[in-house]
Design a protein around this motif. Structure first.
Motif, PDB file in Angstrom:
ATOM      1  N   ASP A 148       0.907  -1.345  -0.197  1.00  0.00           N
ATOM      2  CA  ASP A 148      -0.062   0.035   0.050  1.00  0.00           C
ATOM      3  C   ASP A 148       0.588   1.398   0.097  1.00  0.00           C
ATOM      4  N   PHE A 149       1.689   1.497  -0.820  1.00  0.00           N
ATOM      5  CA  PHE A 149       2.438   2.715  -0.968  1.00  0.00           C
ATOM      6  C   PHE A 149       2.281   3.412  -2.002  1.00  0.00           C
ATOM      7  N   GLY A 150       2.503   4.623  -1.877  1.00  0.00           N
ATOM      8  CA  GLY A 150       1.836   5.765  -2.837  1.00  0.00           C
ATOM      9  C   GLY A 150       2.565   5.977  -4.258  1.00  0.00           C
ATOM     10  N   VAL A 151       2.097   4.823  -4.987  1.00  0.00           N
ATOM     11  CA  VAL A 151       2.701   4.764  -6.196  1.00  0.00           C
ATOM     12  C   VAL A 151       2.101   5.878  -7.137  1.00  0.00           C
ATOM     13  N   SER A 152       0.782   5.970  -6.944  1.00  0.00           N
ATOM     14  CA  SER A 152      -0.054   6.711  -7.765  1.00  0.00           C
ATOM     15  C   SER A 152      -0.507   8.048  -7.065  1.00  0.00           C
ATOM     16  N   GLY A 153       0.191   9.364  -7.710  1.00  0.00           N
ATOM     17  CA  GLY A 153      -0.410  10.416  -7.055  1.00  0.00           C
ATOM     18  C   GLY A 153      -2.004  10.859  -7.162  1.00  0.00           C
ATOM     19  N   GLU A 154      -2.515  10.469  -8.339  1.00  0.00           N
ATOM     20  CA  GLU A 154      -3.977  10.453  -8.550  1.00  0.00           C
ATOM     21  C   GLU A 154      -4.699   9.594  -7.733  1.00  0.00           C
ATOM     22  N   LEU A 155      -4.196   8.526  -7.404  1.00  0.00           N
ATOM     23  CA  LEU A 155      -4.863   7.677  -6.376  1.00  0.00           C
ATOM     24  C   LEU A 155      -5.120   8.005  -5.045  1.00  0.00           C
ATOM     25  N   ILE A 156      -3.697   8.599  -4.656  1.00  0.00           N
ATOM     26  CA  ILE A 156      -3.684   9.529  -3.267  1.00  0.00           C
ATOM     27  C   ILE A 156      -4.714  10.495  -3.360  1.00  0.00           C
ATOM     28  N   ASN A 157      -4.676  11.250  -4.509  1.00  0.00           N
ATOM     29  CA  ASN A 157      -5.748  12.463  -4.606  1.00  0.00           C
ATOM     30  C   ASN A 157      -6.951  12.052  -4.518  1.00  0.00           C
ATOM     31  N   SER A 158      -7.527  10.810  -5.077  1.00  0.00           N
ATOM     32  CA  SER A 158      -8.806  10.691  -5.157  1.00  0.00           C
ATOM     33  C   SER A 158      -9.312   9.893  -3.916  1.00  0.00           C
ATOM     34  N   ILE A 159      -8.704   9.272  -3.014  1.00  0.00           N
ATOM     35  CA  ILE A 159      -8.823   8.786  -1.705  1.00  0.00           C
ATOM     36  C   ILE A 159      -8.772   9.561  -0.562  1.00  0.00           C
ATOM     37  N   ALA A 160      -7.909  10.890  -0.834  1.00  0.00           N
ATOM     38  CA  ALA A 160      -7.276  11.564   0.089  1.00  0.00           C
ATOM     39  C   ALA A 160      -8.185  11.858   1.321  1.00  0.00           C
ATOM     40  N   ASP A 161      -9.493  12.324   0.908  1.00  0.00           N
ATOM     41  CA  ASP A 161     -10.133  12.745   1.789  1.00  0.00           C
ATOM     42  C   ASP A 161     -10.925  11.726   3.030  1.00  0.00           C
ATOM     43  N   THR A 162     -10.446  10.520   2.674  1.00  0.00           N
ATOM     44  CA  THR A 162     -11.129   9.336   3.462  1.00  0.00           C
ATOM     45  C   THR A 162     -10.100   8.869   4.351  1.00  0.00           C
ATOM     46  N   PHE A 163      -8.822   9.527   4.312  1.00  0.00           N
ATOM     47  CA  PHE A 163      -7.702   9.073   4.932  1.00  0.00           C
ATOM     48  C   PHE A 163      -7.483   9.703   6.567  1.00  0.00           C
ATOM     49  N   VAL A 164      -8.526  10.502   6.685  1.00  0.00           N
ATOM     50  CA  VAL A 164      -8.269  11.169   7.891  1.00  0.00           C
ATOM     51  C   VAL A 164      -8.235   9.927   9.300  1.00  0.00           C
ATOM     52  N   GLY A 165      -8.928   9.069   9.210  1.00  0.00           N
ATOM     53  CA  GLY A 165      -8.929   8.065  10.195  1.00  0.00           C
ATOM     54  C   GLY A 165      -7.735   7.397  10.243  1.00  0.00           C
ATOM     55  N   THR A 166      -6.702   7.376   9.267  1.00  0.00           N
ATOM     56  CA  THR A 166      -5.355   6.787   9.729  1.00  0.00           C
ATOM     57  C   THR A 166      -4.375   7.552  10.030  1.00  0.00           C
ATOM     58  N   SER A 167      -4.795   8.878  10.112  1.00  0.00           N
ATOM     59  CA  SER A 167      -3.737  10.043  10.375  1.00  0.00           C
ATOM     60  C   SER A 167      -2.895   9.747  11.769  1.00  0.00           C
ATOM     61  N   THR A 168      -3.138   8.969  12.542  1.00  0.00           N
ATOM     62  CA  THR A 168      -2.692   8.834  13.898  1.00  0.00           C
ATOM     63  C   THR A 168      -1.325   8.319  13.755  1.00  0.00           C
ATOM     64  N   TYR A 169      -0.907   7.887  12.621  1.00  0.00           N
ATOM     65  CA  TYR A 169       0.642   7.398  12.308  1.00  0.00           C
ATOM     66  C   TYR A 169       1.352   8.692  11.711  1.00  0.00           C
ATOM     67  N   MET A 170       0.811   9.481  11.726  1.00  0.00           N
ATOM     68  CA  MET A 170       1.171  10.829  10.771  1.00  0.00           C
ATOM     69  C   MET A 170       2.129  11.807  11.717  1.00  0.00           C
ATOM     70  N   SER A 171       3.269  12.093  10.920  1.00  0.00           N
ATOM     71  CA  SER A 171       4.342  12.797  11.643  1.00  0.00           C
ATOM     72  C   SER A 171       3.902  14.224  12.034  1.00  0.00           C
ATOM     73  N   PRO A 172       4.370  14.789  13.184  1.00  0.00           N
ATOM     74  CA  PRO A 172       4.036  16.214  13.444  1.00  0.00           C
ATOM     75  C   PRO A 172       3.979  17.057  12.173  1.00  0.00           C
ATOM     76  N   GLU A 173       5.123  17.002  11.414  1.00  0.00           N
ATOM     77  CA  GLU A 173       5.278  17.951  10.415  1.00  0.00           C
ATOM     78  C   GLU A 173       4.080  17.764   9.240  1.00  0.00           C
ATOM     79  N   ARG A 174       3.898  16.558   9.053  1.00  0.00           N
ATOM     80  CA  ARG A 174       2.723  16.243   8.337  1.00  0.00           C
ATOM     81  C   ARG A 174       1.355  16.986   8.718  1.00  0.00           C
ATOM     82  N   ILE A 175       1.196  16.695   9.885  1.00  0.00           N
ATOM     83  CA  ILE A 175      -0.107  17.229  10.402  1.00  0.00           C
ATOM     84  C   ILE A 175      -0.033  18.767  10.250  1.00  0.00           C
ATOM     85  N   GLN A 176       1.075  19.403  10.367  1.00  0.00           N
ATOM     86  CA  GLN A 176       1.073  20.814  10.342  1.00  0.00           C
ATOM     87  C   GLN A 176       1.205  21.408   8.928  1.00  0.00           C
TER      88      GLN A 176
END
Ligand code: ATP
Ligand code: MG
Length: 334
Positions: A148-176
């Protein structure tokens, strides 16, 4: 492989994530067992085709630390991604089944993930973007691989807004809102390693009161029903008893309750940004090299944090490489 949906026979449901679901299937013409990920994408046909093109890069990703790719196709309104089936599943499922994972095994996990990330970045300039236990898979040969790595920029864009739920592994700089770099994956690796070694998600308080912690975990783990699953599980009270415990947590600084869904996830994100990073605790339980490695992964300033490649020479990783721990034997215990 010339993959067509008609040639794939469903065998078993493997799991549901925020982006879609995964099934064990058989490619009947070749009797090949595969994992088929079905991603629902709300995008124009041109974007879908673009995603499909971008996914083809995965054909060139050949590393024993990366899940192999059989192919992808459109099955409207879904995109199906067929990949290597890993019969022992993901590390989140494994630790929830067998409990905290032995630190020697966790060392091998760290090594495999760093190797995988270094390969992806050095050879393909790909940043993973979603390192977490559910994206680290095992098989009965004792292989550990990332998916599940981010090969496809368009795929990332298309499902980006459902990703909030997994943001707990997100780094401080990403959150900011800073740009994603390989170092953000290193943060996520640090969080994941603590989770595996402790047998629970690390963003909770004291390690002294185990019953409370397992309860905390149980409010986290059923999260998979829909796109907002994790958030809902983080914030919806189950009972008065739970509520009391959550109030106790709130007083210690990590509120998982808040006024509404958005609030509670925001508070967790604020916690990641504002509070000291979690550590492998209690001090002294784990080898000092492991503690130091995790501390290195969880440096809050990305400029101080090392890259996956640099971390491959860390003392703990050298030890993990030399370690004779029997992964195949371990995998045969569950
Ligand atoms: P998220 O959607 O938040 O990333 P996730 O990683 O759990 O969460 P999916 O990627 O849809 O969601 O995967 C669902 C589950 O399917 C995983 O937790 C894993 O256990 C299982 N799975 C995924 N890929 C494979 C595979 N190649 N082989 C075996 N099991 C797999
Ligand atoms: Mg996944």
């Amino acid at each position: 492989f010339d993959l067509r949906n008609e040639d794939l026979k469903d065998l078993q449901e493997l799991g549901q994530g925020n982006g879609g679901s995964v099934k064990k299937v058989e490619h009947v013409p070749t009797s090949t067992i595969m994992a088929k990920k079905i991603v629902l994408i709300d995008a124009k046909p041109s974007v879908r085709k673009q995603i499909l093109r971008e996914l083809q890069i995965m054909h060139n990703c050949n590393s024993k630390f990366i899940i192999s790719f059989y192919g992808a196709f459109l099955a409207d309104p879904n995109i199906c991604i067929c990949m290597e089936f890993m019969d022992k599943g993901s590390l989140d499922g494994i630790y929830k089944k067998i409990g905290a994972i032995d630190i020697d095994i966790v060392g091998k996990v760290a090594l495999a993930v760093l190797e995988g990330l270094t390969y992806l970045y050095d050879v393909h300039r790909i940043i993973h973007r979603d390192i977490k236990p559910s994206n680290i898979l095992c098989n009965s040969r004792g292989d550990i691989k990332i998916c599940d790595f981010g090969v496809s920029g368009e795929l990332i864009n298309s499902i980006a807004d459902t990703f909030v739920g997994t943001s707990t592994y997100m780094s401080p700089e990403r959150i900011q809102g800073a740009q994603y770099t390989v170092k953000s994956d290193v943060w996520s690796l640090g969080i994941s390693l603590i989770e595996l070694a402790l047998g629970r998600f690390p963003f909770s308080e004291s390690e002294s009161d185990d019953s409370d912690l397992s309860d905390f975990e149980s409010t986290l783990s059923p999260a998979r029903p829909g796109s907002m699953g994790s958030i809902a599980a983080l914030s919806l009270p189950k009972s008065r008893k739970d509520k009391a415990k959550k109030d106790k947590r709130k007083s210690k600084g990590v509120s998982l309750q808040g006024g509404g869904m958005t609030m509670s996830i925001l508070e967790l994100l604020q916690h990641i940004v504002n509070e000291p990073a979690p550590r492998l605790t209690p001090e002294g339980r784990y080898p000092p090299e492991a503690e130091r490695f995790v501390d290195n992964c969880l440096l809050k300033d990305p400029d101080m944090r090392k890259t996956p490649k640099d971390l491959l020479t860390h003392e703990w990783i050298k030890q993990a490489r030399a370690s004779k721990v029997d992964l195949e034997g371990w995998a045969s215990t569950f």
